[in-house]
Design an enzyme around this catalytic site. Structure first.
Site, PDB file in Angstrom:
ATOM      1  N   CYS A  89     -10.280  10.029 -37.876  1.00 42.00           N
ATOM      2  CA  CYS A  89      -9.473   9.867 -36.669  1.00 42.00           C
ATOM      3  C   CYS A  89      -9.107   8.387 -36.489  1.00 42.00           C
ATOM      4  CB  CYS A  89     -10.207  10.448 -35.466  1.00 42.00           C
ATOM      5  SG  CYS A  89      -9.139  10.795 -34.044  1.00 42.00           S
ATOM      6  N   HIS A 195     -12.124  16.092 -37.320  1.00 42.78           N
ATOM      7  CA  HIS A 195     -13.490  15.591 -37.169  1.00 42.78           C
ATOM      8  C   HIS A 195     -14.503  16.524 -37.837  1.00 42.78           C
ATOM      9  CE1 HIS A 195     -12.928  12.308 -34.155  1.00 42.78           C
ATOM     10  NE2 HIS A 195     -11.848  13.000 -33.843  1.00 42.78           N
ATOM     11  N   GLU A 197     -17.525  15.858 -38.593  1.00 47.22           N
ATOM     12  CA  GLU A 197     -18.856  15.638 -38.021  1.00 47.22           C
ATOM     13  C   GLU A 197     -19.111  16.509 -36.802  1.00 47.22           C
ATOM     14  OE1 GLU A 197     -16.285  12.830 -35.595  1.00 47.22           O
ATOM     15  OE2 GLU A 197     -16.317  13.648 -37.635  1.00 47.22           O
TER      16      GLU A 197
END
Length: 225
Positions: A89, A195, A197
């Site tokens: 990002c 994302h 994660e």
């Protein structure tokens, strides 16, 4: 492999990344402050991660000020020497501003911040459900650059629908050619807007992000795909 997660003023995904790497993927991870410049404890087998957020408040342009932080000068040298670097990002935006990756991230074509789960697929047409959260995630590069990326297999992820179709409706920000993630020519620097994660814990009902990390730190970095 050891990871270093950079914390900029305005980072808000650094702990998400740390928790995913340490608690979900069982990796060694160190938090790095943006004013530090010493990366001597990392080797080219390790990876520096630039997380998501709003580094320096996104003033001037997303990633533009972070590019000149003390640690980025060291990261640029680290990458040039073969060290692995991941930007997610805002981290992707910083990598483009630092010219470690080609192109730029522009304001979403709907002029709105977008936060939701969507689908991306890799070069082997495997589809993953990964969250996004950005207002300036529209990847852009000129046709000559895009053609080089395609030729070198540097486009690693594209926005798609649940079945893997590259349709305009699946593109959340207007990125050219539905591009969601790329790597550099030597395949040691990688950036993506989604994302992974945030999709590593079974408690969240989605572990597709783990597969993204597996691709990134095995096949992609070895140049298999």
């Amino acid at each position: 492999m050891k990871f270093g997660v950079v914390v900029f003023p305005g980072s808000n995904c650094d702990r998400d990344m740390y928790n995913a790497l340490v608690h979900d993927l069982n990796q060694e991870c160190i938090m790095l402050w943006h004013k530090d410049s010493d990366l001597s404890e990392f080797t080219t087998e390790d990876c520096i991660v630039l997380p998501g957020g709003f580094s320096y408040g996104d003033y001037l342009r997303t990633g533009a000020i972070a590019r000149f932080s003390p640690i980025m000068q060291s990261i640029i040298e680290f990458a040039k020497n073969g060290g692995k670097v991941l930007g997610v990002c805002n981290g992707f935006q910083i990598l483009c501003e630092s010219h470690l990756l080609p192109g730029a991230l522009l304001r979403n074509n709907n002029q709105q911040y977008v936060c939701k789960n969507l689908y991306i697929k890799d070069v082997q047409d495997k589809v993953y459900k990964i969250p996004i959260a950005h207002g300036e995630g529209r990847y852009y590069a000129d046709d000559a650059t895009l053609d080089i990326l395609e030729k070198n297999n540097q486009v690693l992820f594209r926005y798609c629908d649940e079945k893997g179709n590259l349709v305009p409706e699946a593109n959340p920000n207007g990125s050219v050619r539905n591009i969601a993630g790329i790597c550099n020519e030597t395949r040691n620097v990688f950036g993506m807007m989604p994302h992974p994660e945030r999709a590593c814990s079974s408690l969240l009902g989605n572990t597709d992000g783990r597969k993204i990390f597996e691709i990134l730190f095995s096949e992609v970095m070895e140049g298999v795909i």
